[in-house]
Motif scaffolding. Structure first.
Motif, short mmCIF file in Angstrom:
data_model
loop_
_atom_site.label_atom_id
_atom_site.label_comp_id
_atom_site.label_asym_id
_atom_site.label_seq_id
_atom_site.Cartn_x
_atom_site.Cartn_y
_atom_site.Cartn_z
N PHE A 142 40.03 20.29 46.47
CA PHE A 142 38.65 20.27 45.58
C PHE A 142 37.77 21.35 46.34
CE2 PHE A 142 40.54 16.44 44.15
CZ PHE A 142 40.42 16.57 42.69
N THR A 143 37.22 22.35 45.88
CA THR A 143 36.33 23.27 46.53
C THR A 143 35.17 23.07 45.90
OG1 THR A 143 38.38 24.61 47.18
CG2 THR A 143 36.14 25.75 47.19
N PRO A 144 34.09 23.05 46.27
CA PRO A 144 32.95 23.30 45.66
C PRO A 144 32.47 24.43 44.88
CG PRO A 144 32.35 22.40 48.17
CD PRO A 144 33.82 23.10 47.91
N PHE A 145 31.82 24.22 43.73
CA PHE A 145 31.50 25.61 42.95
C PHE A 145 30.79 26.48 43.75
CE2 PHE A 145 31.43 22.88 38.76
CZ PHE A 145 32.60 22.92 38.54
N HIS A 146 29.86 26.21 44.85
CA HIS A 146 29.12 26.92 45.31
C HIS A 146 30.25 27.98 46.13
CE1 HIS A 146 26.82 28.50 48.85
NE2 HIS A 146 26.01 28.68 47.96
N ASP A 147 31.21 27.62 46.56
CA ASP A 147 32.27 28.16 47.35
C ASP A 147 33.12 29.17 46.53
OD1 ASP A 147 31.09 27.20 49.66
OD2 ASP A 147 33.14 25.92 50.16
N THR A 148 33.76 28.48 45.27
CA THR A 148 34.42 29.45 44.55
C THR A 148 33.58 30.65 43.96
OG1 THR A 148 33.90 28.43 42.33
CG2 THR A 148 35.62 27.41 43.68
N ILE A 149 32.10 30.54 43.93
CA ILE A 149 31.23 31.48 43.52
C ILE A 149 31.11 32.56 44.28
CG2 ILE A 149 29.11 32.03 42.38
CD1 ILE A 149 29.52 29.24 41.13
N THR A 150 30.67 32.01 45.67
CA THR A 150 30.24 33.18 46.46
C THR A 150 31.47 33.79 47.58
OG1 THR A 150 29.92 31.22 48.27
CG2 THR A 150 28.04 31.99 46.61
N LYS A 151 32.51 32.92 47.81
CA LYS A 151 33.49 33.37 48.71
C LYS A 151 34.77 34.20 47.85
CE LYS A 151 32.92 29.77 52.11
NZ LYS A 151 33.46 28.61 52.89
N ARG A 152 35.17 35.00 48.62
CA ARG A 152 36.31 35.91 48.17
C ARG A 152 37.57 35.62 48.73
NH1 ARG A 152 35.46 40.42 44.90
NH2 ARG A 152 37.32 41.31 45.63
N LYS A 153 38.59 35.81 48.04
CA LYS A 153 39.94 35.46 48.24
C LYS A 153 40.79 36.69 48.54
CE LYS A 153 42.65 34.05 45.21
NZ LYS A 153 43.41 32.92 44.14
N PRO A 154 41.03 37.16 49.68
CA PRO A 154 41.65 38.56 49.80
C PRO A 154 43.13 38.41 49.65
CG PRO A 154 41.63 37.26 51.89
CD PRO A 154 40.99 36.14 50.88
N ILE A 155 43.59 39.68 49.20
CA ILE A 155 45.14 39.73 49.21
C ILE A 155 45.72 39.56 50.52
CG2 ILE A 155 46.99 41.51 48.48
CD1 ILE A 155 45.10 42.47 46.27
N HIS A 156 46.96 39.04 50.33
CA HIS A 156 47.63 38.85 51.69
C HIS A 156 48.13 40.28 51.95
CE1 HIS A 156 50.77 37.35 54.52
NE2 HIS A 156 50.16 36.18 54.40
N PRO A 157 47.74 40.26 53.18
CA PRO A 157 48.14 41.72 53.95
C PRO A 157 49.47 42.03 53.78
CG PRO A 157 47.25 40.22 55.59
CD PRO A 157 47.13 39.62 54.45
N ASP A 158 50.38 41.23 53.99
CA ASP A 158 51.84 41.25 53.80
C ASP A 158 52.47 42.18 52.40
OD1 ASP A 158 52.44 40.28 56.15
OD2 ASP A 158 54.14 38.65 55.19
N LEU A 159 51.53 41.65 51.43
CA LEU A 159 51.93 42.48 50.18
C LEU A 159 51.61 43.95 50.08
CD1 LEU A 159 50.94 39.70 47.55
CD2 LEU A 159 53.00 39.94 48.92
#
Lengths: 323, 323, 323, 323
Positions: free
Chosen positions: A297-314
């Motif tokens: 479970f992740t706080p809404f605050h984090d889902t809204i403000t943080k970015r999920k990078p694409i895995h560099p392998d791809l």
């Protein structure tokens, strides 16, 4: 918690119905009454809310779109709108909410909790996979496979005519669909917002393929790439590629529809159950997700403000495989 | 007839490979040597011609595109080009040709016969189904099902958001793909070049659906409709439809690709064999087709000059079914 | 490492071609020569080995099966067989091997290394997902989606006739395909080798559904379930279910074929590249896998002796969702 | 005619829902009230009959199975059963019936008319295509494409392992699915009830393929072939084929399900409208069909007593193409 409600909001995504089904079945399993709110926050304001039973969600696990429908709601952005929504929920005695959607949805839910104290647990429903707090969003795997199927079909005709194709896939802020469908489809290059791909590199790739007598080339472009969508990129490239017939295809809204893949149905089912169990455990303002195959479970605050990078392998793989 | 050659020309279509396979296997069956010409008339001019055996066409019946490739040939429109082509064929001792393509292809073949006496039998390979002399062309059924699959997917998202969608399908001169995919997909209206559909009628249909609280509407537009493609039509309509969110999708080149349907493989197989048997029987300047489930041969002159109308039943059905 | 060879072995799985392509392209990328061995260890013994270039693997990423073919090899189990294989490899100067297959394949490779010192890195190619050392095997996601598609189709006819269906999916020692396709397909119960499901429980589930007037029920059975396959289970159940029409379907070999899904292509591509990089880094007797989205190398000894359990969440979900 | 009812009966077939939709929409279009009877004659007897409106059949054109459900009815074979059914219809004032099904359905309807004078017009709904009076039945094209998709998948694994596969498709009295899916799938041989195929011929075909080093062979067997189904045939053949690994797959009930193809949706739509127009024109005891692309009405007596042969071209093609 005796009575909860579930709704879908934002752009629809394959698997939303599987998630609603899981929410309803889990609620029934735990002896909680469950309501469905139609058209997201709009329906909450208007009281377009129906009681759901186990059989209400029979035979929907395989259906694309969302039977609860989705809509934007400008009214919920106003204090008056939220007041009306609260009154509707209070009338029905609804004590908790499960919101299937994206960051816009979660932002609204957090404000609503701060004002009226009704807790929301979210589930990530969007094809773009641009939500922090889960490896994959519900709908992403289906969208990738739909885009991949289109790329496979276009490859047939590209090969038959020795053509260069620029294929635009969805992703305004995120290149997830582009990188995965491009890798899977054997694209020569993938252009995503997360990395800078100079037009010179595109031209170089095409020329190099030409030199090695590749008969056709496919470039996948995320709609939000910094060089523009597929149309813009093709125009920038065209004058530098004297040989070859250049075509552009925008895949468009087909990427949103279709029966969900196994992974999307399973993810949606898992998160629907987790969201109910989360509410029961007193969670609020969090999104259920699956990271490394475990529910978190992740706080809404984090889902809204943080970015999920694409895995560099791809990103690295595309280069190696287009050799 | 001891030695023949087969080629594909014009836009590629699913089932062309199944047809090449049938030509090769029929030739082998009847003891005739068979060659494959790559890239249509271009390859004929350049001598890009290879001997084919039964096993050369193993495992291709299910493949989209054309392994013999296709290309436009400006050079074949010149007398010099055709002279070179004839020399190449004569060198190999090729006495007859099988051309899988459309009217452009057949026009070239007829001129070539008049000049050099090498007979051609044609097979109708085009997704547009706009050829007189056959109920269906090779590739048409696949293209319709591909378009239909896209319409089904878009319906998911249209329903979820109560949207109006204009979907453009291929067909510059012909509304066959539009009418069949629109009927199959439950479209509210289908716009085809063969009939005039006034913009007022489009507006009326949308308003009427709105009145009966249809939550979404789909209009299928053939790219060659007299009112313009889907983009143009949507712009003309937009100002008159104050409610509803209007979206446009152009299906594009995906319609050309993909593994052929059963009907396309069977039609292609039947016509490939018929073309070989036609050549053996001394036919020339004719296209093999299937009308009312029987093989018929139609002079190129007729396939080129005559038009095949859409069955009036189909146009009538769209109106009845969108009630 | 100057020269390596790649082969597929054991049951074929969708994505094996994508993996071969990645091995070849990665080798070319790193300046290593690469050969393809046909029909697994059999071809190694017979010297059925061909040089592969970048273009040799063009347009195969989307193809099911394995173009290098696969076969059992009794001869490789003998010392003579392995001697011949070694001679063939030595003649060609091959210094390292990449084996795409399962535990039988890896066992052979480890013995071979101990005798002749040629290192092998493995990639997990099997639809069953029963290999320790990777979250998913190559081919698993495709097999699940193929089984799911069949379950969806059978649901149509089950619902139309109020029938009970027992559907058998592949998995002799493992219930992975069963649990995922059953969950995704909304099955009332899933029977897997990993857990004991008493026949009484099956009967109870069916009776309970009947009581709640469920019009149809689907039970997914892994072929290796301890109660037997779908046929056996249905016979044991039949006499206790007086109402309802019971049918059995064995999905069979269709589960092995088909164009790989996006996830299988990406996994295969990633592991193909990782295997080459592993060989270059001096690894041997290890299998490349992806765990928690990162590439890891696991000793063959562990992949062979350790078991990978089904995530308990998935088993729990089936119960909750069939409420 | 002011009020009619529609029902589906016999084995379900993809496209039945599209046909029900067309019946309902056509009735609404012509100002006729329309009811839906659930579970065929059983529901008629029990009065399980609901009023249908235009929107009742929204969004079902693409769905497999039949939402009206289908069932066998032993009771309707009795005079008492038919009396009850008549009473139910009379109570609702239903003056005409549209029956979507096969010969069993039509036989019942004719007896019912002779006793009670309520006219029925039929529409051919069965995947087997074994009805005289129409080129194709509703559901046939979808079943063929489903079988074909399975054959394509099995070809992948057959080729990878150099195997011989016997694939059994549906068709107790008719080889239509077998011949079309076999032709489309490139089968080496197709065994149908309509023609005698000696086991010797099967053995000969397999040996001949072996001689020409075909790496794999596929034999499609209709379940009603005079030599038995695929299991029986494989056993008879096995001892005479010392080489090659022989496998059997029974496609089973997946062939009944799935979203209907474009051709099935269009055929179903056309016949649903034609059936309503037929009733309005005073027709009875006839089945609507499409022959040579035109709607025709054939007396039930003929559909029941006459047989529709497989076109000889198709049988001939299998031989030529497996060269």
């Amino acid at each position: 918690m005796k009575r909860i409600a579930v709704f879908t909001s934002g752009g629809d995504a394959p698997g939303m119905n599987a998630c609603v089904r899981a929410v309803v079945r889990a609620a029934v399993y735990y002896g909680i009454e469950v309501y469905g709110i139609r058209r997201g926050y709009n329906g909450m304001i208007k009281g377009d809310i129906v009681k759901l039973e186990s059989h209400s969600v029979s035979n929907i696990v395989q259906k694309g779109g969302t039977l609860l429908k989705s809509a934007r709601s400008d009214e919920f952005r106003t204090a008056e709108g939220r007041k009306k929504a609260f009154d509707q929920l209070q009338n029905l005695g609804i004590e908790g909410l499960i919101a299937i959607g994206g960051n816009g949805t979660f932002t609204g839910a957090e404000i609503f909790f701060n004002e009226y104290g009704i807790p929301t647990v979210g589930a990530p429903g969007t094809i773009d996979n641009d939500l922090y707090g889960t490896d994959n969003t519900i709908g992403f795997d289906t969208a990738v496979n739909t885009a991949l199927d289109a790329i496979d079909k276009i490859r047939d005709t590209a090969d038959s005519h020795d053509r260069i194709f620029f294929i635009e896939v969805m992703g305004r802020d995120s290149g997830y669909i582009a990188i995965q469908s491009g890798l899977g489809g054997g694209a020569e290059l993938v252009m995503v917002p997360e990395t800078d791909t100079a037009i010179e590199e595109v031209i170089e790739t095409l020329k190099s393929g030409w030199t090695r007598s590749k008969s056709s080339s496919i470039i996948v472009v995320a709609e939000g790439d910094e060089e523009g969508g597929a149309n813009e990129v093709s125009i920038k490239v065209k004058e530098h590629i004297p040989y070859g017939d250049i075509k552009v295809t925008l895949l468009g809204h087909v990427q949103r529809g279709g029966s969900p893949t196994a992974q999307d149905r399973i993810l949606a089912s898992r998160l629907g159950v987790a969201a109910v169990e989360g509410l029961m455990a007193g969670r609020k303002n969090v999104m259920a997700g699956v990271i490394n195959n475990e529910v978190v479970f992740t706080p809404f605050h984090d889902t809204i403000t943080k970015r999920k990078p694409i895995h560099p392998d791809l990103i690295r793989l595309v280069n190696i495989l287009s050799v």
